[in-house]
Scaffold this motif. Structure first.
Motif, short mmCIF file in Angstrom:
data_model
loop_
_atom_site.label_atom_id
_atom_site.label_comp_id
_atom_site.label_asym_id
_atom_site.label_seq_id
_atom_site.Cartn_x
_atom_site.Cartn_y
_atom_site.Cartn_z
N VAL A 1 -11.82 7.94 13.94
CA VAL A 1 -12.08 7.54 12.41
C VAL A 1 -12.71 8.86 11.81
CG1 VAL A 1 -13.39 6.06 10.93
CG2 VAL A 1 -12.35 5.05 12.80
N ARG A 2 -13.76 9.50 12.61
CA ARG A 2 -14.44 10.70 11.64
C ARG A 2 -13.31 11.77 11.71
NH1 ARG A 2 -19.17 11.56 15.25
NH2 ARG A 2 -19.50 9.35 14.51
N GLU A 3 -12.41 11.95 12.61
CA GLU A 3 -11.39 12.95 12.49
C GLU A 3 -10.49 12.56 11.36
OE1 GLU A 3 -11.17 15.75 14.21
OE2 GLU A 3 -12.99 15.24 15.55
N LEU B 1 0.75 -1.31 0.06
CA LEU B 1 0.10 -0.06 -0.12
C LEU B 1 1.05 1.25 0.00
CD1 LEU B 1 -2.62 -1.40 2.49
CD2 LEU B 1 -3.34 -0.59 0.27
N THR B 2 0.72 2.14 -0.94
CA THR B 2 1.68 3.18 -1.13
C THR B 2 0.98 4.49 -0.91
OG1 THR B 2 1.28 3.06 -3.62
CG2 THR B 2 3.09 1.91 -2.85
N GLY B 3 -0.34 4.43 -0.83
CA GLY B 3 -1.15 5.83 -0.68
C GLY B 3 -1.02 6.37 0.77
N PRO B 4 -1.77 7.28 1.07
CA PRO B 4 -1.54 7.99 2.37
C PRO B 4 -1.91 7.40 3.48
CG PRO B 4 -3.26 9.00 0.98
CD PRO B 4 -2.53 7.91 0.10
N VAL B 5 -0.97 7.34 4.55
CA VAL B 5 -1.52 6.75 5.82
C VAL B 5 -1.66 7.91 6.71
CG1 VAL B 5 -0.83 4.84 7.43
CG2 VAL B 5 -0.09 4.57 5.05
N LEU B 6 -2.95 7.94 7.51
CA LEU B 6 -3.05 8.62 8.60
C LEU B 6 -2.97 7.94 9.87
CD1 LEU B 6 -3.70 10.39 5.87
CD2 LEU B 6 -5.77 11.45 7.33
N LEU C 1 -8.73 13.54 5.76
CA LEU C 1 -8.51 12.97 4.38
C LEU C 1 -9.27 13.82 3.27
CD1 LEU C 1 -7.06 10.23 3.83
CD2 LEU C 1 -8.92 9.01 3.89
N ALA C 2 -10.51 14.12 3.49
CA ALA C 2 -11.13 15.01 2.79
C ALA C 2 -10.35 16.11 2.39
CB ALA C 2 -12.41 15.39 3.33
N VAL D 1 -10.84 3.52 1.37
CA VAL D 1 -10.11 3.71 2.50
C VAL D 1 -10.25 2.35 3.07
CG1 VAL D 1 -12.06 4.65 3.82
CG2 VAL D 1 -9.64 5.24 4.45
N LEU D 2 -8.81 1.96 3.86
CA LEU D 2 -8.93 0.78 4.90
C LEU D 2 -8.54 1.55 6.12
CD1 LEU D 2 -6.23 -1.62 3.09
CD2 LEU D 2 -8.70 -1.22 2.61
N VAL D 3 -9.79 1.01 7.24
CA VAL D 3 -9.37 1.47 8.38
C VAL D 3 -8.92 0.19 9.44
CG1 VAL D 3 -10.62 2.31 10.38
CG2 VAL D 3 -11.51 2.94 8.18
N HIS D 4 -7.77 0.64 10.00
CA HIS D 4 -6.84 -0.58 10.54
C HIS D 4 -6.70 -0.16 12.01
CE1 HIS D 4 -4.47 -3.92 10.89
NE2 HIS D 4 -3.35 -3.61 10.98
N ASP D 5 -6.87 -1.19 12.86
CA ASP D 5 -6.34 -0.84 14.09
C ASP D 5 -4.94 -1.15 14.41
OD1 ASP D 5 -9.20 -1.00 15.16
OD2 ASP D 5 -9.28 -2.89 15.73
N ALA D 6 -4.28 -0.03 15.02
CA ALA D 6 -2.59 -0.19 15.31
C ALA D 6 -2.55 -1.48 16.23
CB ALA D 6 -2.43 0.96 16.01
#
Ligand code: C5P
Length: 233
Positions: free
Chosen positions: A82-84, A45-50, A89-90, A99-104
């Motif tokens: 997630v909302r923040e 995955l090379t896209g942005p990671v927040l 992201l927007a 988007v993928l949402v992942h738990d650290a």
């Protein structure tokens, strides 16, 4: 547009008992967040990671930046965090469409789980969730602890992350939950918001992995160290 990843890491880690944010707890000498971010890059995955971080955090933010990710101040609950991240992201990545949402805390998730979720999104699915069968016999109980009977476990699945979504869909169900006044503390994953606020939308389950367990209690850290020792260097 490309894929973004939101890593939720703003939890306090109370159940782990280290007195620091969970994502900073060391595993093989490095913070959980570092393992999680490495796993994302290994998956291609090379896209942005927040990365959502607790308010006032410095150290986790520095770890995020050191590994090519962007820190975002999280909220009081996972759903608010997630909302923040979706808001940020927007603002910063308007071309993103998924988007993928992942738990650290699921920092040892193998690359194939990420790839499976991404492949299904590319194939047109709008909500994709990795799951595993449950090993224990499952029972419902009342407030007093009296059994209400055994639940057929063959139809049950334990839910993991990364969960993948069409970005517009995830945005709209988070907005709908906020407008409906849903207690954000009661929302334990994102796919459940799709079911609650986008009825008719298929949530596709795909195979998760044993190594994608969530590091929550002290025993989980022991297990994680053992998993790492068993991996090729
Ligand atoms: O508390 P729980 O184990 O369900 O947290 C799941 C994930 O959500 C963790 O990775 C945690 O860091 C994150 N989280 C968050 N913001 C919060 C609470 C939890 O990003 N306010």
């Amino acid at each position: 547009g490309g894929f973004a990843v939101v890593v939720v890491a703003a939890g306090s880690g109370t159940r782990l008992g280290h007195g620091i944010p969970k994502a900073l707890v060391a595993l093989d000498g490095r913070p959980l967040l570092e393992h999680a971010l490495r796993g994302i890059r290994c998956a291609g995955l090379t896209g942005p990671v927040l990365v959502t971080v607790p308010a006032g955090d410095v150290e986790l933010s520095a770890t995020a930046r050191a590994h090519g990710a962007r820190p975002v101040t999280g909220g009081a609950s996972r759903a608010e965090s997630v909302r923040e991240a979706l808001t940020e992201l927007a603002r910063s990545e308007p071309a993103c469409t998924a988007v993928l949402v992942h738990d650290a805390a699921r920092c040892l998730t193998p690359p194939e789980v990420f790839r499976t979720v991404v492949d299904r999104l590319r194939a047109g699915e709008r909500a994709v969730v990795p799951v595993l069968p449950v090993a224990d016999t499952m029972r419902r109980v009342d407030d007093a602890g009296r059994s209400l009977g055994t639940v057929d476990r063959t139809v049950l699945r334990a839910v993991q992350t990364p969960q993948g979504f069409d970005l517009a869909l995830l945005r709209s169900v988070h907005r709908a939950a906020a407008e409906a006044g849903t207690d954000p503390g009661s929302v334990t994953d994102d796919a459940s918001l799709v079911e609650a606020h986008a009825p008719g939308t298929t949530v596709l389950t795909v195979p998760g992995h044993e190594h994608a367990f969530k590091i929550t209690r002290p025993l989980d850290l022991v297990l994680a160290e053992a998993v790492l020792r068993g991996r090729a260097p």
